[in-house]
Design an enzyme around this catalytic site. Structure first.
Site, short mmCIF file in Angstrom:
data_model
loop_
_atom_site.label_atom_id
_atom_site.label_comp_id
_atom_site.label_asym_id
_atom_site.label_seq_id
_atom_site.Cartn_x
_atom_site.Cartn_y
_atom_site.Cartn_z
CG PHE A 49 3.36 49.25 39.85
CD1 PHE A 49 4.22 48.33 39.59
CD2 PHE A 49 2.95 49.37 41.28
CE1 PHE A 49 5.00 47.44 40.61
CE2 PHE A 49 3.43 48.77 42.47
CZ PHE A 49 4.26 47.86 42.10
CE LYS A 50 2.49 45.58 43.03
NZ LYS A 50 2.06 44.75 44.20
CG ASP A 51 -3.73 46.56 36.32
OD1 ASP A 51 -4.10 45.74 36.74
OD2 ASP A 51 -4.03 47.70 36.52
#
Length: 462
Positions: A111-113
């Site tokens: 999800f950090k993308d």
């Protein structure tokens, strides 16, 4: 839009300067001068927007005229054009009234993308436009590092150093960072925990002379751009379910360790998104669950779990919530954070506990429960959860009623955490991008968990 610090000594700075500052120069965290409001009519008009179009609309509320609209649109398109799914963050049904929002379709399967593809492109844009030197310094409990590196690797004018806790991330997470061989990337494996890495980062940024001398920029969720990017998918999930008439009592269950992802949901709610309940899911490192349920914030003993990206005892975004909990009183926020530093904990009074209880529900998931949920959803619904998402699903199952719809933020692809999946006696296939990592050489340096050791490496690298 201007930005100010939670501690009151920095104010009136623009969006680009806020992004470049990262941690406020007074040691606080930057927040918007005011929270933009989104009306019910605007929400309805956004229902037909794609993810890219929605992100552009939301970012424009916080950027104003500092970035021309055409440039902003290109930044957003470039950031999310790298995702493998056309919806960027699709919502999938698990079972009755239970959904997951898949946030792992970016280049590093995490999800950090969603935030770091945007922030990496934003840094590159600022560097080109202003001739600024961008030296990024970040810490990771596993996923931030790979996402941040992927966002800026090989980009002119940018160098990046990432700290990760040595041998305390999953093998895939480690490989995603350390198999990158670009000259502008440095990986430091710190002898200690993620909290040690995070402490070093914050203390180096608090050394304002060092920060300015070496042009340090933040990639962690202390950077307000990370939070703003993450608010978008809360709006997107709501709009997708609203089109199906399923948003009247809509909850979000959020696996969290650093309080950033769920704070983005809190901000979306303050902007006007009608969230029924924000559910905070932790693992056995349950400092945030204790705060919500008992009103006590006290870092405890580190515990290694099957969800290592949540193995955090000191939540770096917690100060932003305290700031709003205490009515945007900067003196109170600064005093409370000082209390944590000097006495090791803070305890809030009953009236504040009632406010927290209205803002959040919370559940801490133990290791055995995490694995049981992975097995249950794989056997019963043919859906493979990674261990962090499993914590969110477990919390949703514990804390929501049958008349409520709950979206769990699915934060990583299960292939990143095969250590936990294998314990459930489930065999999975790696995506080819991950499979290829195992044959590549690694590039990292092991360092002691001290400011001095890291500082020496930075001086050589930057």
């Amino acid at each position: 839009m201007h930005y100010k610090s939670t501690r009151g000594q920095v104010a009136g700075i623009g969006f680009i300067d806020a992004i470049l500052m990262g941690l406020a120069d007074d040691g606080g965290l930057l927040v918007p001068e005011y929270i933009p409001q989104v009306s019910a009519e605007t929400l309805k008009s956004w229902q037909s927007l794609s993810y890219v179009e929605l992100a552009t609309e939301i970012f424009s509320l916080f950027v104003n005229d500092e970035i021309p609209r055409s440039d902003l649109e290109k930044l957003v398109q470039d950031s999310y054009g790298t995702f493998r799914h056309p919806e960027v963050t699709p919502v999938r049904k698990l079972r009755d009234n239970r959904y997951v929002m898949e946030l792992f379709h970016g280049p590093t399967f995490a999800f950090k993308d969603v935030a770091l593809q945007f922030l990496g492109n934003l840094y590159a844009y600022v560097s080109r436009k202003t001739g600024s030197v961008i030296h990024i310094l970040g810490a990771t409990s596993g996923d931030t590092g790979a996402s941040a590196i992927e966002g800026v690797r090989g980009k002119e004018g940018i160098r990046i150093c990432i700290l990760h806790p040595h041998q305390k991330v999953s093998k895939v997470q480690e490989l995603q960072m350390t198999t990158v061989d670009d000259a502008n990337v440095l990986n430091l494996a710190v002898e200690g925990t993620f909290d040690d890495c995070q402490r070093i980062i914050k203390e180096l940024f608090a050394d304002v002379d060092f920060k300015h001398r070496y042009h340090l920029r933040a990639i962690n969720s202390i950077n307000i751009a990370r939070i703003l990017a993450q608010t978008v998918y809360y709006f997107y999930a709501y709009l997708q379910l609203a089109k199906q008439g399923l948003a009247d009592k809509l909850n979000f269950s959020v696996p969290t360790g650093n309080f950033g992802d769920i704070f983005a949901g809190y901000l979306a709610q303050r902007m006007g998104l009608p969230i029924h309940k924000l559910i905070l899911a932790t693992n056995e490192n349950n400092i945030l669950e204790r705060f919500v349920n008992e009103g006590v914030y006290q870092p405890g003993e580190f515990r290694g779990t099957y969800s290592p990206s949540m193995d955090i005892q000191v939540a770096s975004n917690f100060e932003r919530y305290l700031f709003y909990l205490y009515g945007e009183n900067t003196e109170d926020a600064a005093a409370l954070m000082s209390l944590v530093k000097t006495e090791g904990k803070l305890v809030i009074p009953d009236d504040k506990k009632a406010t927290v209880a209205a803002d959040f529900a919370a559940h801490a998931v133990e290791n055995d429960e995490c694995l049981a949920v992975i097995s249950q959803y794989y056997d019963d619904y043919s859906y493979l959860l990674d261990p962090h998402t499993a914590c969110g699903v477990a919390a949703a199952d514990q804390l929501t009623g049958t008349d409520e719809v709950t979206v769990t933020l699915s934060t990583a692809h299960p292939a990143k955490f095969n250590e936990a999946i294998a314990l459930c006696e489930i065999k999975q296939s790696y995506p080819e991008q991950i499979e290829a990592l195992f044959s590549k050489p690694q590039h990292l340096k092991i360092v002691k968990g001290t400011n001095e050791a890291v500082q020496d490496e930075l001086v050589r690298f930057f």
